[in-house]
Scaffold this motif. Structure first.
Motif, mmCIF file in Angstrom:
data_model
loop_
_atom_site.group_PDB
_atom_site.id
_atom_site.type_symbol
_atom_site.label_atom_id
_atom_site.label_comp_id
_atom_site.label_asym_id
_atom_site.label_seq_id
_atom_site.Cartn_x
_atom_site.Cartn_y
_atom_site.Cartn_z
ATOM 1 N N SER A 55 1.031 -0.939 -0.078
ATOM 2 C CA SER A 55 -0.139 0.208 0.012
ATOM 3 C C SER A 55 0.979 1.363 0.018
ATOM 4 N N LEU A 56 1.665 1.330 0.879
ATOM 5 C CA LEU A 56 3.049 2.305 0.771
ATOM 6 C C LEU A 56 3.518 2.352 -0.402
ATOM 7 N N VAL A 57 3.884 1.534 -1.055
ATOM 8 C CA VAL A 57 4.447 1.473 -2.331
ATOM 9 C C VAL A 57 4.250 2.095 -3.571
ATOM 10 N N GLY A 58 2.545 1.610 -2.966
ATOM 11 C CA GLY A 58 1.308 2.602 -3.809
ATOM 12 C C GLY A 58 1.126 3.891 -4.261
ATOM 13 N N PHE A 59 1.473 4.010 -2.987
ATOM 14 C CA PHE A 59 0.770 5.659 -2.163
ATOM 15 C C PHE A 59 2.090 6.170 -3.221
ATOM 16 N N TRP A 60 2.895 5.613 -2.587
ATOM 17 C CA TRP A 60 4.217 7.358 -3.315
ATOM 18 C C TRP A 60 4.675 6.914 -4.547
ATOM 19 N N SER A 61 3.958 5.781 -4.872
ATOM 20 C CA SER A 61 4.259 5.888 -6.784
ATOM 21 C C SER A 61 2.694 5.924 -7.195
ATOM 22 N N GLY A 62 2.059 6.860 -6.298
ATOM 23 C CA GLY A 62 0.191 6.906 -8.025
ATOM 24 C C GLY A 62 -0.064 6.082 -7.945
ATOM 25 N N GLN A 63 0.197 5.077 -7.590
ATOM 26 C CA GLN A 63 -0.971 3.717 -8.207
ATOM 27 C C GLN A 63 -1.574 2.834 -7.293
ATOM 28 N N THR A 64 -3.174 4.672 -8.010
ATOM 29 C CA THR A 64 -4.608 3.791 -7.018
ATOM 30 C C THR A 64 -5.042 2.558 -6.752
ATOM 31 N N HIS A 65 -5.183 2.051 -7.484
ATOM 32 C CA HIS A 65 -5.419 0.626 -8.237
ATOM 33 C C HIS A 65 -4.572 -0.288 -6.789
ATOM 34 N N LEU A 66 -3.522 -0.373 -7.133
ATOM 35 C CA LEU A 66 -2.812 -1.337 -5.707
ATOM 36 C C LEU A 66 -2.696 -0.474 -4.022
ATOM 37 N N VAL A 67 -2.926 0.567 -4.612
ATOM 38 C CA VAL A 67 -3.238 1.241 -2.705
ATOM 39 C C VAL A 67 -4.804 0.475 -2.537
ATOM 40 N N ALA A 68 -5.889 0.463 -3.024
ATOM 41 C CA ALA A 68 -6.629 -0.047 -2.845
ATOM 42 C C ALA A 68 -7.218 -1.111 -2.611
ATOM 43 N N THR A 69 -5.679 -2.110 -3.624
ATOM 44 C CA THR A 69 -5.877 -3.442 -4.001
ATOM 45 C C THR A 69 -5.889 -4.094 -2.472
ATOM 46 N N ASN A 70 -4.265 -3.327 -2.148
ATOM 47 C CA ASN A 70 -4.030 -4.044 -0.284
ATOM 48 C C ASN A 70 -4.397 -3.304 0.409
ATOM 49 N N VAL A 71 -5.462 -1.925 0.353
ATOM 50 C CA VAL A 71 -6.231 -1.817 2.104
ATOM 51 C C VAL A 71 -7.058 -2.606 1.642
ATOM 52 N N PHE A 72 -7.642 -3.277 0.682
ATOM 53 C CA PHE A 72 -8.682 -4.952 1.074
ATOM 54 C C PHE A 72 -8.006 -5.587 1.469
#
Length: 59
Positions: A27-44
């Motif tokens: 989730s942190l990697v996705g947040f820092w790289s601007g990948q919202t789908h990666l963040v959303a998936t890993n928050v779930f």
């Protein structure tokens, strides 16, 4: 292997803890790289893993 082998509540619960750490890191990697789908998936996945921790270690 820790969750799939189902060697007892304690080992399975710690497997979910390892998964939780991984999903938070992704989730942190996705947040820092601007990948919202990666963040959303890993928050779930983090929520699912927290339920697993509660189910196997918290009771």
């Amino acid at each position: 292997m820790m969750t799939a082998s189902n060697l007892g509540a304690r080992i399975t619960g710690w497997g979910f803890a390892v998964f939780t750490i991984g999903s938070i890191c992704w989730s942190l990697v996705g947040f820092w790289s601007g990948q919202t789908h990666l963040v959303a998936t890993n928050v779930f996945l983090t929520l699912v893993n927290l339920v697993g921790i509660w189910r196997w270690l918290g009771r």
